[in-house]
Design an enzyme around this catalytic site. Structure first.
Site, short mmCIF file in Angstrom:
data_model
loop_
_atom_site.label_atom_id
_atom_site.label_comp_id
_atom_site.label_asym_id
_atom_site.label_seq_id
_atom_site.Cartn_x
_atom_site.Cartn_y
_atom_site.Cartn_z
N ASN A 22 0.87 -1.18 0.00
CA ASN A 22 0.00 0.00 0.00
C ASN A 22 0.91 1.23 0.00
O ASN A 22 2.11 1.13 0.27
CB ASN A 22 -0.97 -0.02 1.20
CG ASN A 22 -0.25 0.11 2.53
OD1 ASN A 22 0.60 0.99 2.70
ND2 ASN A 22 -0.57 -0.75 3.48
N ASP A 65 2.48 -8.51 9.30
CA ASP A 65 1.21 -7.79 9.39
C ASP A 65 0.14 -8.51 10.21
O ASP A 65 -0.99 -8.05 10.28
CB ASP A 65 0.67 -7.51 7.97
CG ASP A 65 1.43 -6.37 7.31
OD1 ASP A 65 2.14 -5.63 8.03
OD2 ASP A 65 1.31 -6.21 6.08
N ARG A 90 0.41 -11.59 2.54
CA ARG A 90 -0.39 -11.76 3.76
C ARG A 90 -1.17 -13.08 3.80
O ARG A 90 -1.80 -13.40 4.80
CB ARG A 90 -1.36 -10.57 3.94
CG ARG A 90 -0.62 -9.26 4.23
CD ARG A 90 -1.53 -8.22 4.84
NE ARG A 90 -1.97 -8.57 6.19
CZ ARG A 90 -2.80 -7.83 6.91
NH1 ARG A 90 -3.28 -6.71 6.41
NH2 ARG A 90 -3.17 -8.20 8.12
N HIS A 168 -8.41 0.14 2.67
CA HIS A 168 -9.39 -0.67 3.41
C HIS A 168 -10.50 0.25 3.89
O HIS A 168 -10.23 1.41 4.25
CB HIS A 168 -8.74 -1.28 4.67
CG HIS A 168 -8.08 -2.60 4.46
ND1 HIS A 168 -6.97 -2.99 5.16
CD2 HIS A 168 -8.38 -3.65 3.64
CE1 HIS A 168 -6.61 -4.21 4.78
NE2 HIS A 168 -7.45 -4.62 3.85
N CYS A 264 -7.17 -1.04 12.83
CA CYS A 264 -6.50 -2.16 12.15
C CYS A 264 -5.85 -3.12 13.16
O CYS A 264 -5.71 -4.31 12.89
CB CYS A 264 -5.41 -1.64 11.22
SG CYS A 264 -6.05 -0.71 9.83
N ALA A 528 -12.50 31.35 -41.31
CA ALA A 528 -11.15 31.90 -41.26
C ALA A 528 -10.23 31.37 -42.34
O ALA A 528 -9.51 32.15 -42.98
CB ALA A 528 -10.53 31.63 -39.89
N ASP A 606 -15.66 36.99 -38.58
CA ASP A 606 -15.89 38.32 -39.16
C ASP A 606 -16.61 38.11 -40.48
O ASP A 606 -16.39 37.14 -41.19
CB ASP A 606 -14.55 39.00 -39.43
CG ASP A 606 -13.80 39.28 -38.15
OD1 ASP A 606 -14.43 39.78 -37.20
OD2 ASP A 606 -12.59 38.98 -38.11
N SER A 638 -7.05 22.36 -36.93
CA SER A 638 -8.28 23.05 -36.56
C SER A 638 -8.98 22.18 -35.53
O SER A 638 -9.65 21.22 -35.88
CB SER A 638 -9.20 23.28 -37.75
OG SER A 638 -10.40 23.83 -37.25
N LEU A 640 -11.49 22.81 -33.51
CA LEU A 640 -12.95 22.88 -33.54
C LEU A 640 -13.54 21.97 -34.62
O LEU A 640 -14.36 21.11 -34.36
CB LEU A 640 -13.36 24.34 -33.78
CG LEU A 640 -14.84 24.62 -33.78
CD1 LEU A 640 -15.36 24.59 -32.35
CD2 LEU A 640 -15.13 25.97 -34.40
N ASP A 682 4.35 20.98 -36.73
CA ASP A 682 3.89 22.21 -37.36
C ASP A 682 3.23 21.82 -38.68
O ASP A 682 3.80 21.07 -39.49
CB ASP A 682 5.10 23.11 -37.60
CG ASP A 682 4.72 24.35 -38.37
OD1 ASP A 682 4.29 25.32 -37.72
OD2 ASP A 682 4.81 24.34 -39.61
N1 LIG Z 1 -11.58 36.30 -38.76
C1 LIG Z 1 -12.33 35.24 -38.62
O1 LIG Z 1 -13.42 35.14 -39.11
C2 LIG Z 1 -11.80 34.13 -37.79
C3 LIG Z 1 -10.48 34.14 -37.33
C4 LIG Z 1 -10.00 33.03 -36.60
C5 LIG Z 1 -10.86 31.99 -36.36
N2 LIG Z 1 -12.15 32.02 -36.80
C6 LIG Z 1 -13.05 30.88 -36.60
O2 LIG Z 1 -12.90 30.38 -35.31
C7 LIG Z 1 -13.08 28.97 -35.32
C8 LIG Z 1 -11.89 28.24 -34.71
O3 LIG Z 1 -10.72 28.57 -35.45
P1 LIG Z 1 -9.44 27.67 -35.59
O4 LIG Z 1 -9.77 26.42 -36.35
O5 LIG Z 1 -8.37 28.53 -36.08
O6 LIG Z 1 -9.09 27.39 -34.11
P2 LIG Z 1 -9.00 26.09 -33.23
O7 LIG Z 1 -8.58 26.59 -31.91
O8 LIG Z 1 -10.20 25.25 -33.33
O9 LIG Z 1 -7.78 25.26 -33.87
C9 LIG Z 1 -6.51 25.76 -34.10
C10 LIG Z 1 -5.57 24.58 -33.90
O10 LIG Z 1 -4.37 24.83 -34.58
C11 LIG Z 1 -3.28 24.34 -33.78
N3 LIG Z 1 -2.06 25.01 -34.23
C12 LIG Z 1 -1.65 26.28 -33.98
N4 LIG Z 1 -0.49 26.52 -34.62
C13 LIG Z 1 -0.16 25.40 -35.28
C14 LIG Z 1 0.92 25.03 -36.13
N5 LIG Z 1 1.88 25.89 -36.44
N6 LIG Z 1 0.93 23.78 -36.63
C15 LIG Z 1 -0.03 22.87 -36.30
N7 LIG Z 1 -1.07 23.18 -35.53
C16 LIG Z 1 -1.14 24.43 -35.02
C17 LIG Z 1 -3.70 24.65 -32.38
O11 LIG Z 1 -3.02 23.82 -31.48
C18 LIG Z 1 -5.21 24.35 -32.44
O12 LIG Z 1 -5.50 23.03 -32.09
C19 LIG Z 1 -13.29 28.59 -36.78
O13 LIG Z 1 -14.65 28.48 -37.05
C20 LIG Z 1 -12.67 29.73 -37.50
O14 LIG Z 1 -13.21 29.86 -38.80
C21 LIG Z 1 -12.64 33.06 -37.51
#
Ligand SMILES: NC(=O)c1ccc[n+]([C@@H]2O[C@H](COP(=O)([O-])OP(=O)(O)OC[C@H]3O[C@@H](n4cnc5c(N)ncnc54)[C@H](O)[C@@H]3O)[C@@H](O)[C@H]2O)c1
Length: 704
Positions: A22, A65, A90, A168, A264, A528, A606, A638, A640, A682
């Site tokens: 333990n 023990d 034990r 225990h 114990c 983006a 945006d 990405s 997300l 990267d």
């Molecule tokens: N101006 C805009 O409209 C704008 C700008 C940015 C993001 N967004 C939106 O936000 C949401 C999330 O954006 P996302 O996908 O950028 O972010 P996210 O956080 O989902 O993913 C970014 C990923 O990239 C990785 N990463 C960073 N640098 C890296 C590298 N050099 N090599 C390998 N991986 C690397 C990070 O670890 C992360 O997991 C999306 O819907 C996107 O379109 C919009």
């Protein structure tokens, strides 16, 4: 008038820390002082004698023990259930205590040899409630509880211990006279805490904090109104006094080095008979399941057993047939048990996902419940996974269509049809599969040979871990390039999920080239990536930074808005390409090559671009449509979108996740399926290497 209690103790003649079973023993081997141990033990014995008679077991050399007599067995009236020790260190105590109990006139009950149960260390009488609290998780098996309950005819409530320090039950739980309970809640899982709270009224619960718990305050001997313990804080002492108890402290630090203290070191021999039941009352439920496949080398069996224990259950392997040849599969029959139906079902549903099935005689049709509210599943619905699943309807196994994760299974009007449906798409009256009956997941046979043939032995050795390190990236890229070639040659489908980092790292041109050369059949992203790709094409910057020179351009912070505005003026990316406004880049290539793309909106977007779908349900549907039929999904930086896509993608599709953050890669690659590979690097480097490797392959001819 209450009768004088009798307590069994065993002198520490041979006491020492000789092994580690333990966490308290770690670092303490031969670090206890025999002299001091004897002095402390005598101190305890003297106090106990003031309140009870003491009997002695004869200490044995080599069994250090034995001093902890609480683990000799569980006494009730004139009966005892002997301990079956978990650790071989034990187990030698068992015959000595057996002889002692027989000589003292007890009826001795013995449990099967391979069923650990550590006596009054893990089973404590609650005299006020007429029941037995029994612990499991470290030393005693849950499956011992029904045996103890039927041997003694008592009601047992099973409590799962989750903190190794409190291995225990008696180290963290002490039922006191008149129904009080002294305990340390953090040593138990949520289900056990609920059980305790349901049975013991709040005013009867005396909670010890961590400091008291590690001072073994709960490892207390309670005789009448006296509580004997190693040490308790002032606050705890006050609460015990307020409940009418007198606390007597006696130092037992030498024994704490072995993980034990007052309780114990003692075993109460005069446990009055509590209410006996005709039939054992214990809430342990069990079910038998079978697994077949490369259970050992794929780690499936290990995962199944780990899942069972992690979820509060217990297991016993009833049969195991080992496949002797490299190609032959193994078979296991496992008895899984848990202290409640809900817990057992939770465990079984996870084991089903690993391919476990009940024995043929227990197989029945899936249970169906109609949807009562649109978009709301009946409680207890079965949540789908990425693995191909079958449901049993009218005696036949039916393959579930449109397999994906986190859906529910809806059975069609014509029984013989079942498909995965998202919660939001459930229509009133739809018949949803509930519970765990009649469901099986079909796990691909993950044999060593299969893995080797699909990847090459060397690659597998590092891919097996799911996530590669930087220095092995080149090897993965080689293999991905080779697979991309093969898929292209046979007219297969590859989907790419990409984030804006692809553009920021200057790798847009590589992705554009992959699209141009026919390696990509669908592109998924967000606002983006398109904005930055088009900014790069039209203005030579990405987020206002000139990528060639690596410097921010004056006024560049507005570039992305200007770009959005331009595309909005033309109405769509495709229209801008047609009008020759957009003439290069990732999205230009998509339009030119007829590669469909889908841009899912987010709250931080945006603009957005006219092509960005801000209705997320529509965006999800569009993503699902584009992934359908893909053999490989390349997920490029990405989080997300990659996680979104991972959830929609059934097993069997090769997922390659590239991200600089290992946590993101692990999350995505850890699908428990062979096909997913994580590359921590990267994304710019990855894509440039990939393009180079493809070029080399091209120069060398066919990949077949
Ligand atoms: N101006 C805009 O409209 C704008 C700008 C940015 C993001 N967004 C939106 O936000 C949401 C999330 O954006 P996302 O996908 O950028 O972010 P996210 O956080 O989902 O993913 C970014 C990923 O990239 C990785 N990463 C960073 N640098 C890296 C590298 N050099 N090599 C390998 N991986 C690397 C990070 O670890 C992360 O997991 C999306 O819907 C996107 O379109 C919009």
């Amino acid at each position: 008038m209450s009768i004088r209690q009798k307590i069994l103790m065993c002198a520490p003649d041979f006491y020492d820390v000789e092994y580690v079973i333990n966490p308290w023993m770690e670092g303490n081997i031969h670090r206890s002082s025999r002299l001091q141990a004897v002095e402390q033990w005598r101190g305890l014995e003297k106090i106990v004698r003031e309140h009870a008679d003491v009997d002695h077991a004869i200490p044995c050399q080599g069994l250090p023990d034995m001093v902890f007599t609480a683990n000799a067995g569980l006494v009730l009236d004139r009966e005892v259930v002997l301990s079956r020790f978990m650790h071989p260190e034990r187990q030698g105590e068992e015959p000595h205590f057996k002889r002692w109990f027989e000589k003292a006139g007890f009826t001795v009950h013995e449990l099967p040899k391979d069923l650990p149960f550590e006596g009054a260390g893990d089973a404590l009488m609650d005299r006020a409630r007429g029941l037995l609290w029994a612990g499991y998780g470290f030393r005693s098996e849950l499956d011992s509880h029904p045996r103890v309950a039927s041997a003694l005819g008592v009601e047992i409530l099973s409590l799962r211990l989750i903190d190794k320090r409190f291995y225990h039950l008696d180290t963290c739980f002490c039922p006191l006279e008149r129904g009080f309970l002294l305990y340390y809640p953090a040593a138990f899982d949520a289900h056990s805490n609920l059980l305790i709270e349901n049975r013991v009224d709040p005013e009867m619960r005396i909670v010890a904090d961590e400091t008291d718990a590690v001072n073994f305050a709960c490892n207390a001997v309670n005789i009448g109104r006296t509580i004997i313990l190693n040490k308790a804080g002032e606050e705890l002492k006050k609460r015990l006094q307020a409940a009418g108890f007198t606390v007597v402290e006696t130092p037992l630090t030498e024994f704490m080095k072995s993980g034990g203290a007052a309780k114990c070191l003692t075993l109460r021999l005069t446990e009055p008979a509590i209410h006996r039941h005709e039939r054992a009352r214990v809430r342990v439920e069990s079910r038998i399941l079978r697994m077949e496949g490369h259970l050992l080398d794929s780690g499936l069996l290990d995962r199944a057993l780990e899942l069972t224990v992690q979820n509060g259950g217990s297991f016993k392997i009833l049969n195991f047939e080992l496949g002797a040849q490299r190609q032959s599969t193994s078979k296991a029959e496992i008895n899984v048990s848990a202290p409640s139906t809900e817990m057992l079902e939770r465990i079984i549903s996870q084991l089903i996902d690993l391919g476990a099935v009940p024995p043929p005689e227990d197989v029945s049709d899936a249970e169906l419940m109609p949807v009562a509210l649109p978009g709301v599943a009946p409680d207890d619905f079965y949540a789908t996974t990425i693995y191909p699943t079958e449901v049993r309807l009218c005696g036949k196994w039916v393959q579930v269509a449109e397999q994906r994760m986190d859906g529910v299974i809806v059975v069609g009007e014509a029984a013989g049809e079942a498909r995965c449906v998202l919660l939001r798409d459930l229509a009133v009256g739809g018949k949803v599969v509930v519970g765990i009956k009649g469901i099986r997941a079909v796990r691909k046979t993950e044999s060593r040979d299969l893995r080797e043939s699909s990847r090459g032995v060397e690659e597998f050795s590092f891919m097996g871990a799911g996530v590669s390190s930087e220095r092995r990236v080149e090897l993965v890229v080689d293999q991905i390039a080779w697979e991309l070639r093969r898929i292209r040659e046979r007219g297969g489908k590859v989907a790419v999920v990409a984030g804006p980092v692809v553009i920021h790292t200057g790798a847009g041109e590589h992705l554009a080239r992959l699209i141009r050369e026919g390696y990509v059949q669908a592109l998924l992203g967000g606002n983006a990536i398109a904005v930055h790709d088009i900014e790069q094409s039209l203005l030579g910057t990405s987020l206002g930074v000139d990528l060639k020179r690596g410097v921010a351009v004056r006024g560049g912070h507005q570039h992305h808005l200007q770009v959005i505005n331009i595309i909005r003026r033309y109405g769509s990316i495709a229209a801008a390409v047609e009008q020759k406004v957009l003439a290069s880049g990732v999205f230009f290539e998509c339009v030119k090559q007829g590669v469909p793309f889908s841009l899912a909106g987010s709250i931080r977007d945006d603009g957005p671009l006219p092509d960005t779908e801000m209705d997320l349900i529509r965006a999800q549907k569009d993503y699902a449509r584009l992934i359908r039929g893909a053999e490989m999904v390349l997920m490029l930086s990405s989080m997300l979108h990659s996680i979104g896509v991972g959830n929609m993608t059934p097993a069997g599709v090769r997922l390659v996740c590239v991200d600089i953050n290992p946590a993101v890669v692990t999350k995505l690659a850890d699908r428990g399926s062979l096909e997913s590979v994580g590359v921590v690097t990267d994304v710019g480097l990855f894509l440039s290497l990939l393009v180079q490797r493809l070029e080399k392959l091209q120069a060398g001819g066919s990949a077949a």
